[in-house]
Write an enzyme that holds these catalytic residues in place. Structure first.
Site, PDB file in Angstrom:
ATOM      1  N   HIS A  59       0.836  -1.213   0.000  1.00  0.00           N
ATOM      2  CA  HIS A  59       0.000   0.000   0.000  1.00  0.00           C
ATOM      3  C   HIS A  59       0.865   1.255   0.000  1.00  0.00           C
ATOM      4  CE1 HIS A  59      -4.218   1.455   1.225  1.00  0.00           C
ATOM      5  NE2 HIS A  59      -3.560   2.450   0.666  1.00  0.00           N
ATOM      6  N   HIS A  61       1.627   5.097  -2.062  1.00  0.00           N
ATOM      7  CA  HIS A  61       1.235   6.159  -2.994  1.00  0.00           C
ATOM      8  C   HIS A  61       2.503   6.799  -3.554  1.00  0.00           C
ATOM      9  CE1 HIS A  61      -3.000   5.890  -1.869  1.00  0.00           C
ATOM     10  NE2 HIS A  61      -2.575   5.683  -0.634  1.00  0.00           N
ATOM     11  N   ASN A  93      -4.535   5.972  -7.423  1.00  0.00           N
ATOM     12  CA  ASN A  93      -5.241   7.257  -7.282  1.00  0.00           C
ATOM     13  C   ASN A  93      -4.302   8.436  -7.520  1.00  0.00           C
ATOM     14  OD1 ASN A  93      -3.918   6.708  -4.857  1.00  0.00           O
ATOM     15  ND2 ASN A  93      -5.400   7.788  -3.608  1.00  0.00           N
ATOM     16  N   ASP A 151      -8.508   2.764  -4.366  1.00  0.00           N
ATOM     17  CA  ASP A 151      -8.038   3.281  -3.068  1.00  0.00           C
ATOM     18  C   ASP A 151      -8.059   4.801  -2.991  1.00  0.00           C
ATOM     19  OD1 ASP A 151      -7.011   3.204  -0.430  1.00  0.00           O
ATOM     20  OD2 ASP A 151      -5.078   3.807  -1.233  1.00  0.00           O
ATOM     21  N   HIS A 178     -10.485  -0.082  -0.170  1.00  0.00           N
ATOM     22  CA  HIS A 178     -10.495   0.977   0.846  1.00  0.00           C
ATOM     23  C   HIS A 178     -11.936   1.059   1.360  1.00  0.00           C
ATOM     24  CE1 HIS A 178      -9.632   5.345   2.075  1.00  0.00           C
ATOM     25  NE2 HIS A 178     -10.952   5.298   2.092  1.00  0.00           N
ATOM     26  N   ASP A 304       0.579   2.246   3.831  1.00  0.00           N
ATOM     27  CA  ASP A 304      -0.261   3.357   3.356  1.00  0.00           C
ATOM     28  C   ASP A 304       0.565   4.647   3.301  1.00  0.00           C
ATOM     29  OD1 ASP A 304      -2.336   4.822   2.357  1.00  0.00           O
ATOM     30  OD2 ASP A 304      -3.581   4.755   4.158  1.00  0.00           O
TER      31      ASP A 304
HETATM   32 ZN   LIG Z   1      -6.944   3.975   1.437  1.00  0.00          ZN
END
Ligand SMILES: [Zn+2]
Length: 427
Positions: A59, A61, A93, A151, A178, A304
Site C-alpha cells: 500500500h 502512494h 489514485n 483506493d 479501501h 499506506d
Molecule cells: Zn486507502
C-alpha cells in the site's frame, strides 16, 4: 554480470521456506543460487545481522503521475529501499488515475528507468475512480496489474462493486479495497470519539468502515472474488474478517503501523500528522488490531505511505489531506513495538512483510527460494536509534514519529542482488 556472491554469518529468516538459522546465502546473476553452483564467489561477512526475503509493501502512494511535488517514482522507491522494502504495490489514485493499460505501462516504464525497487501497479476498479463504470481489467492485467482498487475511496454503489468482483473473479484478479462509506464518513476528519469532541472536529464513526467491510465480505461470498481489506482500523472490522476467514471465504486484510501504534489521542499531540483515512481509533480498536495480527486474522502490514507537502498539511485539520509517510518508519516501529516487546517472534514479524503479501498476490518474491530474484532485506535487530524524519528519502515529511526511539533498523536491501544501503558492509 555481477560476480557470484555468498552472504555469510547472518541469521536468515525466511518464513515461506521455514528457515530461521545462521546459514550462507548464494547469489548468482541477481538470483538466489545453490552454494555449490557458484564460481569463485565473493564472500561477504554479515555476522550479527539478519537477512530476510525482501519486504513487500502492499500500500504505497507514489504520487506519479500528476503529484510529483509530493513524491515521485525515484524518491518513493528510494524511501522504500531505505525502509527495507524491495517491492511496492502502487495505488492508482494518481492524477490522472491508473485506469487503462497505457497508464499502467507508463508507470512501469518510469519505474524501470528511475525506480530502485520493484514497482507493481494496481489498476483502478472504475474509470476515473468515479465509482460508476468498470475499467478494462483484462487489458490492465495483460499490462501487469496484479490487483484492482479505487483506493482513496470505494464504489459507493454496491451493484458496481458486485459487477467489479464478478469481472475480477473471472480473471483471477484480487480486489484490494479501501472500506469507507462516504455517506457515513463525511464530513469527518478524525475518529468520532472523545478527542474529536474535545477538539470540536467532525468525526467519522466506525460504521463508515464496517458497513463496507460487511458489504465486501457478502459480495466475496456471492462472487468468489478474492478480496483484501485495506488499512483496517476498527475492532468490528477485525472481528468480521476473522469470521469470514473462519468461514473459508477468500478474504484477507492488512493493517498500517499507525493503527497499531497510535490512537485518536495522537491528534492532540501531533496535529494534522495524525490525520489519516481511515482515522486513528481508540485503544480498544488498537488492541483488537494487535490481536488480529497475533492470531493471524491480519496477515499483512502495509504502510499506506501517503506523502503530502508541508504546505498542504499546514491547511489545518478541516482542509489538510489525509495520510502520512510510512515507508521509512514501518520496520523500525514494528521491530520495536512488536518484536522487542515479545509480542511476535521475528519469523512471524517477517511473515507479515513477506509471506502475507506474497500469498495474497501470488508473487514470486517474498521467499529466498533457489532461482528466485535475489531480493533481501538486511536488518540490525538491536541497533538503538531515533527516527529522523528530516533525513527521510521521501520528498514529503508528513510524519508523526520524529524523534521516536527505536530498537532495530534496516541496514539496506539487495534488489536483484544489487545493494542499496549503508556503506561498510562489503556489499
Ligand atoms: Zn486507502
Amino acid at each position: 554480470m555481477q560476480q557470484d556472491m555468498v552472504l555469510c554469518g547472518a541469521r536468515v529468516v525466511d518464513p515461506v521456506n521455514g528457515i530461521d538459522e545462521i546459514r550462507e546465502i548464494g547469489i548468482r546473476d541477481g538470483r538466489f543460487a545453490a552454494l555449490e553452483s557458484l564460481k569463485s564467489p565473493r564472500r561477504v561477512d554479515l555476522r550479527g545481522l539478519v537477512l530476510a526475503p525482501g519486504f513487500i509493501d502492499l500500500h504505497v502512494h507514489l504520487r506519479e503521475p500528476g503529484q510529483t511535488h509530493k513524491e515521485d517514482i525515484g524518491s518513493a522507491t528510494r524511501a522504500a529501499a531505505a525502509g527495507g522494502f524491495t517491492t511496492v504495490l502502487a495505488m492508482p489514485n494518481t492524477a490522472p488515475p491508473i485506469d487503462t493499460a497505457e497508464r499502467v505501462q507508463a508507470v512501469r516504464q518510469a519505474a524501470a528507468e528511475r525506480g530502485v525497487v520493484h514497482v507493481l501497479q494496481a489498476g483502478a476498479l472504475t474509470l476515473g475512480r468515479a465509482g460508476k463504470e468498470l475499467a478494462g481489467y483484462a487489458s490492465m492485467q495483460a499490462a501487469g496489474v496484479p490487483a484492482l482498487t479505487d483506493d482513496g475511496s470505494t464504489p459507493q454503489d454496491s451493484a458496481v462493486m458486485r459487477a467489479a468482483m464478478q469481472a475480477a473473479a473471472a480473471l483471477g484478479l484480487p480486489i484490494v479495497d479501501h472500506c469507507e462509506d462516504i455517506g457515513l464518513s463525511k464530513p469527518g476528519v478524525m475518529h468520532a470519539g472523545a478527542t474529536a469532541a474535545l477538539l470540536q472536529l467532525p468525526g467519522q464513526p466506525r460504521s463508515a468502515e464496517e458497513a463496507i467491510v460487511t458489504r465486501d465480505i457478502a459480495l466475496a461470498r456471492e462472487t468468489g472474488c478474492r478480496v483484501h481489506l485495506q488499512h483496517l482500523s476498527t475492532a468490528g472490522a477485525v472481528q468480521e474478517l476473522r469470521a469470514a476467514r473462519q468461514e473459508g471465504l477468500p478474504v484477507s486484510g492488512e493493517v498500517a503501523p499507525h493503527h497499531l501504534f497510535l490512537t485518536d489521542a495522537a491528534a492532540a499531540v501531533y496535529g494534522v500528522n495524525a490525520k489519516m483515512a481511515p482515522p486513528l481509533r481508540e485503544e480498544s480498536d488498537r488492541q483488537a488490531l494487535l490481536a488480529g495480527v497475533l492470531d493471524g486474522t491480519i496477515a499483512c502490514i502495509a504502510t499506506d505511505h501517503a506523502p503530502h507537502t508541508a504546505a498542504e498539511k499546514a491547511a489545518g485539520w478541516l482542509e489538510a489531506p489525509f495520510g502520512i509517510v510510512g515507508l521509512e518508519a514501518a520496520v523500525p516501529l514494528c521491530l520495536t513495538g512488536l518484536y522487542h516487546t515479545g509480542f511476535l517472534s521475528l519469523s512471524r514479524l517477517v511473515s507479515l512483510f513477506t509471506q502475507g503479501p506474497r500469498e495474497l498476490l501470488g508473487l514470486p518474491v517474498g521467499a529466498m527460494t533457489i532461482g528466485a530474484v535475489a531480493d533481501v532485506t538486511v536488518l540490525d535487530l538491536d541497533a538503538p536509534h531515533r527516527l529522523k524524519v528530516a533525513e527521510f528519502a521521501s520528498r514529503s515529511h508528513n510524519c508523526p514519529y520524529d524523534g521516536w526511539a527505536c530498537r532495530g533498523k534496516v541496514v539496506g536491501v539487495l534488489v536483484q542482488g544489487k545493494w542499496t544501503g549503508a556503506a561498510g558492509y562489503g556489499l
